[in-house]
Design an enzyme around this catalytic site. Structure first.
Site, PDB file in Angstrom:
ATOM      1  N   PHE A   1      -5.365   3.206 -19.694  1.00 14.35           N
ATOM      2  CA  PHE A   1      -4.851   4.091 -18.653  1.00 14.35           C
ATOM      3  C   PHE A   1      -3.368   4.377 -18.813  1.00 14.35           C
ATOM      4  O   PHE A   1      -2.846   5.327 -18.238  1.00 14.35           O
ATOM      5  CB  PHE A   1      -5.179   3.557 -17.254  1.00 14.35           C
ATOM      6  CG  PHE A   1      -4.240   2.528 -16.695  1.00 14.35           C
ATOM      7  CD1 PHE A   1      -3.149   2.911 -15.918  1.00 14.35           C
ATOM      8  CD2 PHE A   1      -4.436   1.176 -16.944  1.00 14.35           C
ATOM      9  CE1 PHE A   1      -2.274   1.961 -15.392  1.00 14.35           C
ATOM     10  CE2 PHE A   1      -3.571   0.226 -16.418  1.00 14.35           C
ATOM     11  CZ  PHE A   1      -2.489   0.621 -15.643  1.00 14.35           C
TER      12      PHE A   1
ATOM     13  N   LEU B   1       0.838  -1.202   0.000  1.00 15.77           N
ATOM     14  CA  LEU B   1       0.000   0.000   0.000  1.00 15.77           C
ATOM     15  C   LEU B   1       0.870   1.247   0.000  1.00 15.77           C
ATOM     16  O   LEU B   1       0.599   2.219  -0.712  1.00 15.77           O
ATOM     17  CB  LEU B   1      -0.932   0.015   1.218  1.00 15.77           C
ATOM     18  CG  LEU B   1      -2.027  -1.040   1.294  1.00 15.77           C
ATOM     19  CD1 LEU B   1      -2.849  -0.850   2.566  1.00 15.77           C
ATOM     20  CD2 LEU B   1      -2.929  -0.976   0.070  1.00 15.77           C
TER      21      LEU B   1
ATOM     22  N   ALA C   1       1.183   4.245  -2.796  1.00 13.24           N
ATOM     23  CA  ALA C   1       0.905   5.622  -2.375  1.00 13.24           C
ATOM     24  C   ALA C   1       2.075   6.542  -2.748  1.00 13.24           C
ATOM     25  O   ALA C   1       1.870   7.650  -3.246  1.00 13.24           O
ATOM     26  CB  ALA C   1       0.640   5.668  -0.868  1.00 13.24           C
TER      27      ALA C   1
ATOM     28  N   CYS D   1      -5.163   0.157  -9.519  1.00 15.59           N
ATOM     29  CA  CYS D   1      -4.539   0.048  -8.193  1.00 15.59           C
ATOM     30  C   CYS D   1      -4.361   1.353  -7.416  1.00 15.59           C
ATOM     31  O   CYS D   1      -4.704   1.406  -6.241  1.00 15.59           O
ATOM     32  CB  CYS D   1      -3.184  -0.630  -8.325  1.00 15.59           C
ATOM     33  SG  CYS D   1      -3.336  -2.354  -8.813  1.00 15.59           S
TER      34      CYS D   1
ATOM     35  N   LEU E   1       4.280   6.080  -5.187  1.00 17.00           N
ATOM     36  CA  LEU E   1       4.336   6.225  -6.650  1.00 17.00           C
ATOM     37  C   LEU E   1       3.299   7.232  -7.126  1.00 17.00           C
ATOM     38  O   LEU E   1       3.600   8.139  -7.909  1.00 17.00           O
ATOM     39  CB  LEU E   1       4.100   4.868  -7.323  1.00 17.00           C
ATOM     40  CG  LEU E   1       5.255   3.866  -7.224  1.00 17.00           C
ATOM     41  CD1 LEU E   1       4.806   2.482  -7.677  1.00 17.00           C
ATOM     42  CD2 LEU E   1       6.447   4.346  -8.049  1.00 17.00           C
TER      43      LEU E   1
HETATM   44  P1  NAI Z   1      -8.427  -9.114 -12.087  1.00 13.94           P
HETATM   45  O1  NAI Z   1      -9.787  -8.620 -11.848  1.00 13.94           O
HETATM   46  O2  NAI Z   1      -7.800  -8.978 -13.431  1.00 13.94           O
HETATM   47  O3  NAI Z   1      -8.362 -10.685 -11.735  1.00 13.94           O
HETATM   48  C1  NAI Z   1      -8.964 -11.259 -10.619  1.00 13.94           C
HETATM   49  C2  NAI Z   1      -9.563 -12.608 -11.037  1.00 13.94           C
HETATM   50  O4  NAI Z   1      -9.997 -13.309  -9.869  1.00 13.94           O
HETATM   51  C3  NAI Z   1     -10.794 -12.501 -11.935  1.00 13.94           C
HETATM   52  O5  NAI Z   1     -10.552 -13.193 -13.151  1.00 13.94           O
HETATM   53  C4  NAI Z   1     -11.907 -13.164 -11.115  1.00 13.94           C
HETATM   54  O6  NAI Z   1     -12.810 -13.893 -11.920  1.00 13.94           O
HETATM   55  C5  NAI Z   1     -11.129 -14.083 -10.205  1.00 13.94           C
HETATM   56  N1  NAI Z   1     -11.837 -14.486  -8.989  1.00 13.94           N
HETATM   57  C6  NAI Z   1     -12.501 -13.693  -8.094  1.00 13.94           C
HETATM   58  N2  NAI Z   1     -12.980 -14.435  -7.084  1.00 13.94           N
HETATM   59  C7  NAI Z   1     -12.607 -15.718  -7.319  1.00 13.94           C
HETATM   60  C8  NAI Z   1     -12.801 -16.946  -6.614  1.00 13.94           C
HETATM   61  N3  NAI Z   1     -13.456 -16.975  -5.443  1.00 13.94           N
HETATM   62  N4  NAI Z   1     -12.296 -18.072  -7.151  1.00 13.94           N
HETATM   63  C9  NAI Z   1     -11.629 -18.043  -8.325  1.00 13.94           C
HETATM   64  N5  NAI Z   1     -11.401 -16.908  -9.024  1.00 13.94           N
HETATM   65  C10 NAI Z   1     -11.881 -15.757  -8.529  1.00 13.94           C
HETATM   66  O7  NAI Z   1      -7.513  -8.421 -10.993  1.00 13.94           O
HETATM   67  P2  NAI Z   1      -5.930  -8.117 -11.070  1.00 13.94           P
HETATM   68  O8  NAI Z   1      -5.663  -6.863 -11.790  1.00 13.94           O
HETATM   69  O9  NAI Z   1      -5.217  -9.354 -11.471  1.00 13.94           O
HETATM   70  O10 NAI Z   1      -5.632  -7.813  -9.547  1.00 13.94           O
HETATM   71  C11 NAI Z   1      -5.642  -8.823  -8.560  1.00 13.94           C
HETATM   72  C12 NAI Z   1      -5.027  -8.283  -7.281  1.00 13.94           C
HETATM   73  O11 NAI Z   1      -3.667  -7.953  -7.496  1.00 13.94           O
HETATM   74  C13 NAI Z   1      -5.683  -7.010  -6.757  1.00 13.94           C
HETATM   75  O12 NAI Z   1      -5.692  -7.067  -5.355  1.00 13.94           O
HETATM   76  C14 NAI Z   1      -4.745  -5.919  -7.215  1.00 13.94           C
HETATM   77  O13 NAI Z   1      -4.772  -4.809  -6.357  1.00 13.94           O
HETATM   78  C15 NAI Z   1      -3.413  -6.604  -7.142  1.00 13.94           C
HETATM   79  N6  NAI Z   1      -2.403  -6.060  -8.032  1.00 13.94           N
HETATM   80  C16 NAI Z   1      -2.727  -5.686  -9.317  1.00 13.94           C
HETATM   81  C17 NAI Z   1      -1.764  -5.178 -10.166  1.00 13.94           C
HETATM   82  C18 NAI Z   1      -2.135  -4.768 -11.565  1.00 13.94           C
HETATM   83  O14 NAI Z   1      -1.293  -4.144 -12.215  1.00 13.94           O
HETATM   84  N7  NAI Z   1      -3.316  -5.078 -12.067  1.00 13.94           N
HETATM   85  C19 NAI Z   1      -0.364  -5.051  -9.760  1.00 13.94           C
HETATM   86  C20 NAI Z   1      -0.117  -5.526  -8.423  1.00 13.94           C
HETATM   87  C21 NAI Z   1      -1.118  -5.979  -7.610  1.00 13.94           C
END
Ligand code: NAI
Length: 484
Positions: A338, A221, A225, A276, A227
């Site tokens: 974005f 977190l 923040a 994020c 960045l």
């Molecule tokens: P996303 O929304 O692309 O992927 C999450 C996936 O989890 C979805 O495909 C969804 O269907 C699946 N899902 C949700 N509940 C589920 C369950 N109970 N069982 C199985 N699958 C389930 O999200 P993203 O971008 O990958 O982010 C994931 C986490 O990583 C977030 O907490 C985000 O803050 C963090 N994060 C994201 C970054 C980014 O650049 N997108 C970078 C670093 C961290």
């Protein structure tokens, strides 16, 4: 260790997909299965058209898929079989109830944890990959141990620092890998297991940091923040540059030369976006408030306020330069994602800028090389979420659809337009034939560069009236000052 380690990752999104693909590539002796409840997502991961655009990802997936990398909707089976379970489900901001508009929504996380407890028959290491509020591990631990049937769980925090657009590069050569765990003998053993069995295969020892659980959760977190704060800091200065005749690129260069500050992440722009930064800062703000630290909460909240200010400042500049109205005027929007090299539009500043222009009744024509028309229409039809009044979703007027067209070429988007706005720094926007664009636009022809990708002097020679964030203003724009 000799036995084949099995990894299961819950959540096949922007984080789960690329991170697990790279682990599979670098650790051929580990079997990695990425599971998701979304069948279309898993089908896409198993096809030639991966669900996310990320440079270098196709090659990595091609090499490992079917060898030691698998994508499946059979969540329970693979969770049951795994030794290490990564959880990288989404953690959006809560939109209703307690903490709405700020707190992280842990619904997906909790249901994943309960499912793990239901199906597990052997000891597990459960790794938080998602960005979660500090102290989440404690809640997860409670869910697991209260339902444990004698199984031993170790919870680790291993937040992901990759950036979209450079995910594969970041994963191959991370600045650091952070692993937090309980400071008990079992906790330390789990930290070592994740370090040695997985990351040590390609990440140098001195880049693998181990800490206690809360430090790891909070570091993620805090990093986001910091960045976002750099962007809001340089954007705040950009407004002052426009008012004084200073040039924000020169200022940022001079400031960034200080080795204590450094040159990266100092580009002024229309504002930050992505799934994020805003979500994680709001979350940080909420945690501060819950811990009785309103001063700290307000300090970080300001980073988001400046970001909102920068977006509305940009819209005001567009409208005020064009005789204070864009009603019925065609405005081309170049770039909707974005940032460059991703098709992700979550929290993109383009949404707010387009809403602003639509509110003033502009006709907008949008081109982005990686974002589909469907996605853009969906993004623009959703009312803007009001963080301070989360109950009131502002509805978008039904006429908005008729005001928006999405085209597949920058020349098409700008044909007959009064102005063009560059909202994503795609490389191809640097080398467009701006003479051709100028010839086909209404006059006076305006360029509003929200990412400082064009050379304003060259475009002025062609005849454009140019606004570049934080750069000395054209006489035209000085006569029509933007009121924010
Ligand atoms: P996303 O929304 O692309 O992927 C999450 C996936 O989890 C979805 O495909 C969804 O269907 C699946 N899902 C949700 N509940 C589920 C369950 N109970 N069982 C199985 N699958 C389930 O999200 P993203 O971008 O990958 O982010 C994931 C986490 O990583 C977030 O907490 C985000 O803050 C963090 N994060 C994201 C970054 C980014 O650049 N997108 C970078 C670093 C961290």
């Amino acid at each position: 260790s000799q036995k084949m380690v099995k990894i299961c990752c819950i959540g096949a999104g922007y984080v789960g997909g690329p991170t697990m693909a790279v682990i599979a590539l670098k650790c051929p002796a580990i079997e990695v299965v990425v599971v998701d409840i979304s069948k279309p997502r898993i089908d896409a991961w198993n096809s030639d058209q991966l669900p996310i655009y990320e440079p270098g990802l196709d090659e990595v997936v091609k090499e490992c898929r079917g060898r030691n990398l698998f994508f499946s909707t059979d969540v329970e089976k693979h969770v049951a079989e795994a030794d290490i379970i990564f959880v990288s489900v989404n953690t959006p901001t809560k939109t209703r109830g307690l903490g709405a508009g700020k707190a992280a929504d842990l619904t997906y996380w909790e249901s994943a944890a309960r499912m793990i407890a239901d199906v597990s028959k052997s000891d597990k290491i459960v790794v938080e990959k998602s960005t979660v509020p500090v102290k989440t591990a404690e809640a997860i631990e409670k869910i697991l141990t209260h339902n444990s049937k004698g199984i031993n769980y170790q919870i680790l925090s291993n937040p992901e620092f990759l950036a979209e657009g450079t995910a594969i590069k970041d994963l191959f050569k991370p600045d650091r890998v952070l692993i937090g765990g309980r400071e008990t003998p079992e906790g330390k053993k789990a930290v070592q297991a994740l370090k040695e069995e997985v990351y040590a295969h390609w990440v140098p020892e001195d880049r693998i940091i181990t800490t206690n659980l809360w430090s790891a959760e909070l570091s993620k977190l805090a990093a986001n923040a910091f960045l976002a704060q750099r962007i809001s800091s340089v954007n705040a200065i950009s407004a002052l540059c426009e008012a004084t005749g200073a040039n924000v690129s020169e200022v940022a260069y001079a400031v960034g030369k200080d080795t204590r500050i450094g040159p990266k992440f100092l580009n002024a722009s229309v504002g930050f976006g992505g799934s994020c930064f805003q979500k994680d800062i709001l979350n940080l703000v909420y945690i501060c408030e819950c811990n009785g630290l309103p001063e700290v909460a307000n300090y970080w909240k300001q980073v988001i306020k400046i970001n909102d200010y920068q977006k509305s400042r940009f819209v005001n500049r567009v409208v005020s330069s064009m005789f204070n109205t864009v009603s019925g005027k065609k405005i081309a929007i170049l770039g909707f994602a974005f940032k460059k090299d991703t098709g992700d539009t979550r929290e993109t500043p383009a949404i707010d800028v387009c809403h602003g222009l639509l509110g003033d009744k502009a006709q907008i024509s949008i081109y982005d090389p990686q974002v589909t028309e469907d996605q853009i229409q969906r993004d623009l039809s959703m009312g803007k979420f009001d963080w301070d009044h989360p109950r009131h979703l502002q509805p978008t007027s039904p006429t908005a659809f008729k005001q928006v067209s999405v085209v597949w070429d920058a020349y098409e988007a700008t044909k007959g337009a009064h102005g063009l706005c560059i909202l994503t720094e795609w490389d191809e926007f640097k080398t467009l034939d701006y003479q051709r664009i100028f010839d086909n636009m209404q006059k006076p022809a305006f360029v509003f560069d929200g990412r400082n990708v064009v050379d304003p002097e060259k475009l002025r020679e062609i005849g454009f009236i140019v606004y570049s964030i934080g750069k000395p203003l054209d006489a035209w724009l000085k006569d029509m000052p933007a009121v924010a």
